[in-house]
Design a protein around this motif. Structure first.
Motif, PDB file in Angstrom:
ATOM      1  N   SER A 335       0.836  -1.198   0.000  1.00 32.67           N
ATOM      2  CA  SER A 335       0.000   0.000   0.000  1.00 32.67           C
ATOM      3  C   SER A 335       0.875   1.253   0.000  1.00 32.67           C
ATOM      4  O   SER A 335       1.898   1.322   0.687  1.00 32.67           O
ATOM      5  CB  SER A 335      -0.951   0.009   1.200  1.00 32.67           C
ATOM      6  OG  SER A 335      -0.235   0.112   2.401  1.00 32.67           O
ATOM      7  N   ILE A 336       0.473   2.202  -0.819  1.00 31.56           N
ATOM      8  CA  ILE A 336       1.114   3.517  -0.906  1.00 31.56           C
ATOM      9  C   ILE A 336       0.129   4.491  -0.274  1.00 31.56           C
ATOM     10  O   ILE A 336      -0.974   4.700  -0.798  1.00 31.56           O
ATOM     11  CB  ILE A 336       1.400   3.884  -2.365  1.00 31.56           C
ATOM     12  CG1 ILE A 336       2.331   2.835  -2.997  1.00 31.56           C
ATOM     13  CG2 ILE A 336       2.004   5.273  -2.469  1.00 31.56           C
ATOM     14  CD1 ILE A 336       2.338   2.850  -4.502  1.00 31.56           C
ATOM     15  N   VAL A 337       0.483   5.054   0.869  1.00 31.91           N
ATOM     16  CA  VAL A 337      -0.474   5.824   1.667  1.00 31.91           C
ATOM     17  C   VAL A 337      -0.144   7.311   1.628  1.00 31.91           C
ATOM     18  O   VAL A 337       1.014   7.713   1.824  1.00 31.91           O
ATOM     19  CB  VAL A 337      -0.497   5.328   3.129  1.00 31.91           C
ATOM     20  CG1 VAL A 337      -1.381   6.224   3.991  1.00 31.91           C
ATOM     21  CG2 VAL A 337      -1.007   3.892   3.193  1.00 31.91           C
ATOM     22  N   SER A 338      -1.167   8.122   1.372  1.00 27.85           N
ATOM     23  CA  SER A 338      -1.055   9.583   1.428  1.00 27.85           C
ATOM     24  C   SER A 338      -1.924  10.096   2.572  1.00 27.85           C
ATOM     25  O   SER A 338      -3.074   9.674   2.714  1.00 27.85           O
ATOM     26  CB  SER A 338      -1.523  10.188   0.102  1.00 27.85           C
ATOM     27  OG  SER A 338      -1.878  11.540   0.260  1.00 27.85           O
ATOM     28  N   VAL A 339      -1.370  10.987   3.394  1.00 29.64           N
ATOM     29  CA  VAL A 339      -2.128  11.569   4.508  1.00 29.64           C
ATOM     30  C   VAL A 339      -2.148  13.088   4.339  1.00 29.64           C
ATOM     31  O   VAL A 339      -1.092  13.725   4.292  1.00 29.64           O
ATOM     32  CB  VAL A 339      -1.498  11.207   5.872  1.00 29.64           C
ATOM     33  CG1 VAL A 339      -2.317  11.823   7.006  1.00 29.64           C
ATOM     34  CG2 VAL A 339      -1.409   9.706   6.041  1.00 29.64           C
ATOM     35  N   GLY A 340      -3.336  13.660   4.229  1.00 29.31           N
ATOM     36  CA  GLY A 340      -3.438  15.115   4.092  1.00 29.31           C
ATOM     37  C   GLY A 340      -4.857  15.532   3.785  1.00 29.31           C
ATOM     38  O   GLY A 340      -5.595  14.807   3.119  1.00 29.31           O
ATOM     39  N   GLN A 341      -5.254  16.694   4.281  1.00 28.47           N
ATOM     40  CA  GLN A 341      -6.601  17.189   4.022  1.00 28.47           C
ATOM     41  C   GLN A 341      -6.830  17.327   2.516  1.00 28.47           C
ATOM     42  O   GLN A 341      -5.898  17.599   1.764  1.00 28.47           O
ATOM     43  CB  GLN A 341      -6.818  18.537   4.709  1.00 28.47           C
ATOM     44  CG  GLN A 341      -7.005  18.433   6.212  1.00 28.47           C
ATOM     45  CD  GLN A 341      -7.337  19.778   6.823  1.00 28.47           C
ATOM     46  OE1 GLN A 341      -6.821  20.808   6.422  1.00 28.47           O
ATOM     47  NE2 GLN A 341      -8.219  19.783   7.802  1.00 28.47           N
ATOM     48  N   PHE A 342      -8.077  17.149   2.109  1.00 28.73           N
ATOM     49  CA  PHE A 342      -8.402  17.240   0.684  1.00 28.73           C
ATOM     50  C   PHE A 342      -8.554  18.709   0.279  1.00 28.73           C
ATOM     51  O   PHE A 342      -9.636  19.199  -0.004  1.00 28.73           O
ATOM     52  CB  PHE A 342      -9.661  16.421   0.372  1.00 28.73           C
ATOM     53  CG  PHE A 342      -9.404  14.944   0.398  1.00 28.73           C
ATOM     54  CD1 PHE A 342      -8.787  14.307  -0.662  1.00 28.73           C
ATOM     55  CD2 PHE A 342      -9.747  14.183   1.509  1.00 28.73           C
ATOM     56  CE1 PHE A 342      -8.534  12.948  -0.634  1.00 28.73           C
ATOM     57  CE2 PHE A 342      -9.498  12.828   1.551  1.00 28.73           C
ATOM     58  CZ  PHE A 342      -8.883  12.202   0.474  1.00 28.73           C
TER      59      PHE A 342
END
Length: 532
Positions: A335-342
């Motif tokens: 899994s390649i995970v991105s964390v951040g508000q849209f």
């Protein structure tokens, strides 16, 4: 011939007379203007001195048990929020309260419908931060004046002028001895310094205007803060550049009022030094990141020891991370995970396009290469605009044919976020010129291999070598992101594990303890003058 000379002489004499008359007229007007300016300046000076004396009197009549103690007040209109800026506020307050027991503390907030006790309880639940003593909350009623939605045009100027009015409400409600702007409202500082007679400090998360913003407009690049119709029009672009330059001048004058400046990153430092021109009063204090909970989790070997010599790429041809016959440590998907508000500046579109290019590269290995990968987009939706953006991103996934390999996780609880990060192979970040990058730090602490944007805080402060060893990867385009992800997936397990360990060791410098130590050291000269 003589007649012509005589006529020319008369004409010159007439022009000379006109010039003298004009000069006499201007001089007769200039003197009254000078006198009027002097009188108005004198009156303005008397008004300022009168307001300052009145405010000084209000400082002397502070009530309550802390009335006679020196008062340090933080200006943070959104203190009940749950972001990195709020974490800085509560960590700073906790550190100062522990160091200076004889000083009282206050927070100016625009939050409505909550009590001070509820705000403190929220800080405890979100950040696990408990203040050693009570503080005073000053509730401001005009927070809408600093919200971007109130100014559809000339937003920067509107918010800055609004902050002056909100600052005036704060100053007239409580006059402190030391004023700290912890949210970037630089235009409030002249009020507190020159009218309130306060010592003034600021913690800057990012500059309100920057040379990068000027270059975006000057080069007519369409970005999230530069509308297409402006970037396509040279006249409008020129007007906007002039507007930004004038605003930058005013911003620099306001910021220069600060007795002490703290910035959150090397990137922010460069811009603030260029705009505020106060190098002797400016220092970098990295924000406190909640890395402890991640660092307490053990790093696990991704593959059995005997398989380490085989590259990731060869294993991926089979079943992703699956090795052998399906033991307990096997994984079927990376899994390649991105964390951040849209939000638009987070550039989720770049992530999806780069992931599509990675899948194209992996499909050469067969259908199993595609099935072994997934992109997980984790983020918060603040409002309907963010939800519409998610719908647009889902549409982009459909258009590019990757919808089956992309997952959206909205407003997930912290435990789920932690679980996703710990199980991820790659942590993905694509924001251009992020001022710091707390999400990048969290990914590294969780043990993912970070792939961040080659700009701003991630490039200058976070994804940097640790004792000469690599801690992650940087990229700046669809192709370079896809190539970097392919490189990470092809690394031998031993190299991946070593990089993850180095990354974890490097982010310990962003802990709460390190922040509090640096913050107290930076504020020591300011606090020395207000100790009881």
């Amino acid at each position: 011939m003589e007649g012509d000379d005589h006529h020319h002489h008369d004409h010159s004499h007439h022009l000379s007379m006109c010039s003298c008359d004009i000069i006499r007229l201007l001089w007769s007007l200039l003197l009254p203007c000078i006198y009027l300016s002097l009188v108005l300046s004198l009156l303005m000076g008397l008004v300022v001195l009168g307001i300052r004396a009145w405010l000084q009197g209000r400082r002397g009549t502070r009530g309550g048990p802390d009335g006679k103690k020196p008062m340090v007040a933080f200006f943070h209109p959104y203190c009940n929020g749950g972001g990195g800026g709020e974490r800085v506020l509560w960590c700073a307050l906790r550190a100062l309260q522990n160091r200076y027991p004889g000083v009282a503390f206050a927070v100016y907030t625009g939050d409505q419908g909550v009590t001070g006790e509820q705000i403190l309880e929220g800080a405890r639940q979100r950040f696990n931060i408990v203040l050693p003593r009570p503080i005073t909350f000053v509730f401001l009623s005009h927070r809408a004046m600093v919200e971007a939605g109130s100014y559809p045009h000339f937003t920067l100027l509107g918010q800055s002028l609004g902050s002056v009015f909100l600052g005036w409400e704060a100053l007239t409600s409580l006059v402190p001895d030391v004023y700290v702007d912890s949210m970037g409202y630089a235009f409030t500082m002249p009020l507190f310094r020159y009218l309130g007679g306060c010592m003034v400090a600021s913690y800057v998360h990012y500059p309100t205007v920057s040379t990068d913003m000027l270059s975006v407009v000057r080069n007519r690049n369409p970005r999230f803060n530069n509308a297409d119709y402006i970037s396509a029009n040279p006249v409008l672009s020129a007007v906007k550049v002039l507007y930004y330059c004038l605003f930058a001048l005013l911003y620099g004058l306001a910021g220069g009022c600060s007795h002490l400046v703290m910035v959150n990153s090397t990137w922010t430092l460069g811009h603030i030094l260029a705009l505020w021109r106060a190098p002797d009063r400016t220092s970098v204090v990295y924000p406190p990141c909640d890395v402890r909970s991640f660092l307490e989790l053990p790093l696990e070997e991704e593959e059995p020891e005997e398989e380490e010599e085989e590259g990731w790429e060869e294993l991926g041809q089979e079943t992703g991370r699956v090795v052998g016959s399906g033991g307990a440590g096997d994984k079927k998907c990376h899994s390649i995970v991105s964390v951040g508000q849209f939000r638009p500046e987070k550039d989720h579109q770049l992530q999806i396009r780069a992931f599509r290019k990675l899948l194209d590269r992996k499909e050469a290995e067969g259908p199993e290469g595609r099935e072994s990968l997934k992109l997980v987009l984790i983020g918060g939706c603040r409002n309907e605009e963010d939800e519409d953006r998610v719908l647009m991103l889902r549409g982009l996934c459909m258009e590019l044919g990757v919808a089956d390999r992309v997952e959206f996780r909205l407003n997930v609880p912290y435990e789920e976020l932690q679980k996703e990060l710990v199980s991820a192979t790659i942590g993905l970040h694509t924001m251009w010129n992020e001022h710091f990058g707390i999400g990048v730090v969290e990914c590294m602490a969780a043990g993912t291999i970070i792939l961040a944007h080659k700009s701003g805080g991630p490039m200058l402060d976070i994804v940097v070598p640790h004792h000469g060893a690599q801690t992650g990867f940087l990229a700046d385009s669809d192709d370079s992101y896809a190539a970097a992800m392919e490189t990470i997936l092809a690394l031998p397990a031993a190299e991946r594990l070593e990089m993850r360990r180095n990354a974890r060791l490097s982010v310990e410098r962003f802990s709460d303890h390190e922040f509090e130590s640096c913050f107290l050291s930076a504020t020591e000269p300011l606090m020395a003058g207000v100790r009881p």
